[in-house]
Design a protein around this motif. Sequence first.
Motif, PDB file in Angstrom:
ATOM      1  N   CYS A 316      -0.921  72.649   1.821  1.00  0.00           N
ATOM      2  CA  CYS A 316       0.140  71.658   1.631  1.00  0.00           C
ATOM      3  C   CYS A 316       1.524  72.302   1.544  1.00  0.00           C
ATOM      4  N   THR A 317       1.583  73.572   1.193  1.00  0.00           N
ATOM      5  CA  THR A 317       2.884  74.240   1.113  1.00  0.00           C
ATOM      6  C   THR A 317       3.568  74.275   2.480  1.00  0.00           C
ATOM      7  N   THR A 318       2.816  74.111   3.562  1.00  0.00           N
ATOM      8  CA  THR A 318       3.427  74.140   4.895  1.00  0.00           C
ATOM      9  C   THR A 318       4.364  72.946   5.105  1.00  0.00           C
ATOM     10  N   LEU A 319       4.150  71.855   4.378  1.00  0.00           N
ATOM     11  CA  LEU A 319       5.039  70.699   4.522  1.00  0.00           C
ATOM     12  C   LEU A 319       6.402  70.950   3.886  1.00  0.00           C
ATOM     13  N   LEU A 320       6.514  71.999   3.088  1.00  0.00           N
ATOM     14  CA  LEU A 320       7.782  72.294   2.430  1.00  0.00           C
ATOM     15  C   LEU A 320       8.615  73.286   3.225  1.00  0.00           C
ATOM     16  N   ARG A 321       8.155  73.678   4.403  1.00  0.00           N
ATOM     17  CA  ARG A 321       8.964  74.547   5.246  1.00  0.00           C
ATOM     18  C   ARG A 321      10.179  73.775   5.755  1.00  0.00           C
ATOM     19  N   GLY A 322      11.256  74.502   5.923  1.00  0.00           N
ATOM     20  CA  GLY A 322      12.489  73.851   6.345  1.00  0.00           C
ATOM     21  C   GLY A 322      13.475  73.665   5.219  1.00  0.00           C
ATOM     22  N   ALA A 323      13.082  74.073   4.002  1.00  0.00           N
ATOM     23  CA  ALA A 323      14.007  73.994   2.881  1.00  0.00           C
ATOM     24  C   ALA A 323      15.150  74.986   3.074  1.00  0.00           C
ATOM     25  N   GLY A 324      16.309  74.646   2.571  1.00  0.00           N
ATOM     26  CA  GLY A 324      17.467  75.527   2.699  1.00  0.00           C
ATOM     27  C   GLY A 324      18.445  75.271   1.569  1.00  0.00           C
ATOM     28  N   TYR A 325      19.615  75.869   1.679  1.00  0.00           N
ATOM     29  CA  TYR A 325      20.667  75.718   0.671  1.00  0.00           C
ATOM     30  C   TYR A 325      21.904  75.138   1.350  1.00  0.00           C
ATOM     31  N   THR A 326      22.493  74.156   0.709  1.00  0.00           N
ATOM     32  CA  THR A 326      23.656  73.462   1.250  1.00  0.00           C
ATOM     33  C   THR A 326      24.836  73.629   0.303  1.00  0.00           C
ATOM     34  N   VAL A 327      25.910  74.217   0.794  1.00  0.00           N
ATOM     35  CA  VAL A 327      27.125  74.430   0.000  1.00  0.00           C
ATOM     36  C   VAL A 327      28.097  73.287   0.242  1.00  0.00           C
ATOM     37  N   PHE A 328      28.787  72.862  -0.795  1.00  0.00           N
ATOM     38  CA  PHE A 328      29.867  71.884  -0.658  1.00  0.00           C
ATOM     39  C   PHE A 328      30.988  72.291  -1.610  1.00  0.00           C
ATOM     40  N   ARG A 329      32.183  71.920  -1.293  1.00  0.00           N
ATOM     41  CA  ARG A 329      33.337  72.288  -2.118  1.00  0.00           C
ATOM     42  C   ARG A 329      34.484  71.308  -1.907  1.00  0.00           C
ATOM     43  N   ASP A 330      35.449  71.395  -2.803  1.00  0.00           N
ATOM     44  CA  ASP A 330      36.684  70.599  -2.707  1.00  0.00           C
ATOM     45  C   ASP A 330      36.427  69.096  -2.671  1.00  0.00           C
ATOM     46  N   GLY A 331      35.361  68.666  -3.369  1.00  0.00           N
ATOM     47  CA  GLY A 331      35.115  67.233  -3.494  1.00  0.00           C
ATOM     48  C   GLY A 331      34.407  66.581  -2.336  1.00  0.00           C
ATOM     49  N   ALA A 332      34.064  67.333  -1.309  1.00  0.00           N
ATOM     50  CA  ALA A 332      33.389  66.759  -0.142  1.00  0.00           C
ATOM     51  C   ALA A 332      31.886  66.726  -0.387  1.00  0.00           C
ATOM     52  N   ARG A 333      31.314  65.533  -0.491  1.00  0.00           N
ATOM     53  CA  ARG A 333      29.882  65.416  -0.721  1.00  0.00           C
ATOM     54  C   ARG A 333      29.127  65.877   0.526  1.00  0.00           C
ATOM     55  N   PRO A 334      28.092  66.691   0.351  1.00  0.00           N
ATOM     56  CA  PRO A 334      27.383  67.217   1.530  1.00  0.00           C
ATOM     57  C   PRO A 334      26.646  66.120   2.285  1.00  0.00           C
ATOM     58  N   ASP A 335      26.525  66.306   3.614  1.00  0.00           N
ATOM     59  CA  ASP A 335      25.773  65.357   4.429  1.00  0.00           C
ATOM     60  C   ASP A 335      24.300  65.345   4.026  1.00  0.00           C
ATOM     61  N   ARG A 336      23.795  66.532   3.707  1.00  0.00           N
ATOM     62  CA  ARG A 336      22.400  66.631   3.275  1.00  0.00           C
ATOM     63  C   ARG A 336      22.387  66.991   1.789  1.00  0.00           C
ATOM     64  N   ALA A 337      21.952  66.059   0.954  1.00  0.00           N
ATOM     65  CA  ALA A 337      21.989  66.297  -0.485  1.00  0.00           C
ATOM     66  C   ALA A 337      20.621  66.194  -1.145  1.00  0.00           C
ATOM     67  N   LEU A 338      19.631  65.634  -0.457  1.00  0.00           N
ATOM     68  CA  LEU A 338      18.340  65.375  -1.084  1.00  0.00           C
ATOM     69  C   LEU A 338      17.324  66.480  -0.801  1.00  0.00           C
ATOM     70  N   HIS A 339      16.442  66.666  -1.734  1.00  0.00           N
ATOM     71  CA  HIS A 339      15.252  67.494  -1.552  1.00  0.00           C
ATOM     72  C   HIS A 339      14.086  66.528  -1.414  1.00  0.00           C
ATOM     73  N   ALA A 340      13.442  66.510  -0.254  1.00  0.00           N
ATOM     74  CA  ALA A 340      12.444  65.486   0.044  1.00  0.00           C
ATOM     75  C   ALA A 340      11.277  65.501  -0.941  1.00  0.00           C
ATOM     76  N   ALA A 341      10.856  66.680  -1.400  1.00  0.00           N
ATOM     77  CA  ALA A 341       9.728  66.735  -2.332  1.00  0.00           C
ATOM     78  C   ALA A 341      10.128  66.286  -3.731  1.00  0.00           C
ATOM     79  N   VAL A 342      11.352  66.604  -4.138  1.00  0.00           N
ATOM     80  CA  VAL A 342      11.846  66.180  -5.451  1.00  0.00           C
ATOM     81  C   VAL A 342      12.263  64.708  -5.403  1.00  0.00           C
ATOM     82  N   ALA A 343      12.678  64.251  -4.216  1.00  0.00           N
ATOM     83  CA  ALA A 343      13.177  62.890  -4.002  1.00  0.00           C
ATOM     84  C   ALA A 343      14.439  62.635  -4.809  1.00  0.00           C
ATOM     85  N   ALA A 344      15.298  63.648  -4.875  1.00  0.00           N
ATOM     86  CA  ALA A 344      16.570  63.563  -5.603  1.00  0.00           C
ATOM     87  C   ALA A 344      17.370  64.809  -5.263  1.00  0.00           C
TER      88      ALA A 344
END
Length: 480
Positions: A316-344
């Motif tokens: 089942c750990t194979t479904l978690l491939r594709g995780a990464g880190y998304t940086v945002f700054r200066d008040g701009a909310r990132p386009d990708r903000a959710l973690h699908a497994a955490v659902a938040a």
Amino acid sequence: MPRRHLHVTGAAEAPLRAALRTLRTTLGVPGDFPPEVADEARRVARDPRLPIRDATDIPFFTLDPPTSRDLDQAMYLTRTPGGGYRVRYAIADVAAFVAPGSALDREAHRRVTTLYFPDLRVPLHPTVLSEGAASLLPGQTRPAVLWTLDLDAEGRTVTTDVRRALVRSRAQLDYPGVQRALDAGTAEETVALLAEIGRLRERLEIARGGISLNVPEQEIVERDHTYVPAFRAPLPADAWNAQISLLTGMAAADLMLATGTGVLRTLPPAPDGAVGRLRRTAKALRIDWPHHVPYAELVRSLDPALPRHAAFLQECTTLLRGAGYTVFRDGARPDRALHAAVAAPYTHCTAPLRRLVDRYTSELCVAASAGTAPPAWVLAALDGLPKEMAEGTRRAATVERACVDVVEAGLLKDRVGDLFDGWVVDVREHEPTVGTVQLENPAIVARVAGGATPLPLGGRLSVRLVQADPGTAHVLFAPG
């Protein structure tokens, strides 16, 4: 992504452990720390940067595997008036020891993460820090990033406070001991509350559509010159402890999103092809997965104490491939903000002894909680963190996969020529005679090739073992 926990016992000269030593050389895994890094670690271990606030009166405890020495987290749980809860969660303050631009800092950016092999760890920081001066060992006063999270009666976060403080853990507890005390009803209240809060957080996870993988530990025991696999199923206490870490990671993400600067751990939904492959694995392992049953519901129904279920959870750990880190700054909310497994929204912040990014998220959250700007050295490094962490994560994944290959080769080395029953779970698109087979017993996934006809995707297949060499980590089957 949860690690596949592999542990090997046996003498240092045993073939499997010798193969793991060779693997570390082949992969170019970092060895001893350079002299200037080791010298600096010894020096700062004696003279860290200490916070003013003193929270050593709080009787924290740590909860880890019995032999752990790199203790990132300590907790103290209490009730609050009105039926809520207060979670005090102390995280090792690595920045108290590692100065920006120092030899320790440069080496940490080179290593990025602790690497786990079945027979040892390759640490992110010298052990004089990670298992000594920076570790939240019992009876020792340590600098920490102290989270205070107030929850309502249903376990939802109401308020969050983060600041530096001196802490002192009173007890180093382990999962089996805590589980025994909880089951017997003899645990002191702060430990008993771990189960109470953990269950509440699990209910909230289900309600928001999240899923936690309690991946079993696989132990490979040398016995009579052969190797025998066994799984150690995680205890409920493991999962409740993980819920406290998840709670903190979600609170950290919310803090950073509110201030407009930070780094999130993100994960897109699993692609259909990955889910289809996992369904074929379930079929191979005789796990009933009706099409109307969601993946999360299936996972929660499994018993990791059963070898077939344990093997499926590993896959089942194979479904978690594709995780990464998304940086945002200066008040701009990132386009990708959710973690699908955490659902938040979620970030890594609770394991700075073992993961580089957590030192930076701790700094960002301390600043956000205080209403101040993040340190300049954090902002300067922020944009480069996703690439650094991606490279470190790829290295860790390569190590993990190679270790699995070595261990599986060790398990099968005396069975070359034998026939096994399996199911074809994957086939190469442009080379349909090559694919992946999931064996039922032992529960091993391996490459199959050499047949004259296309492999039956999703179908049963008798296969013959043609190669199993721990020295080269090669396992190969051919249609039987």
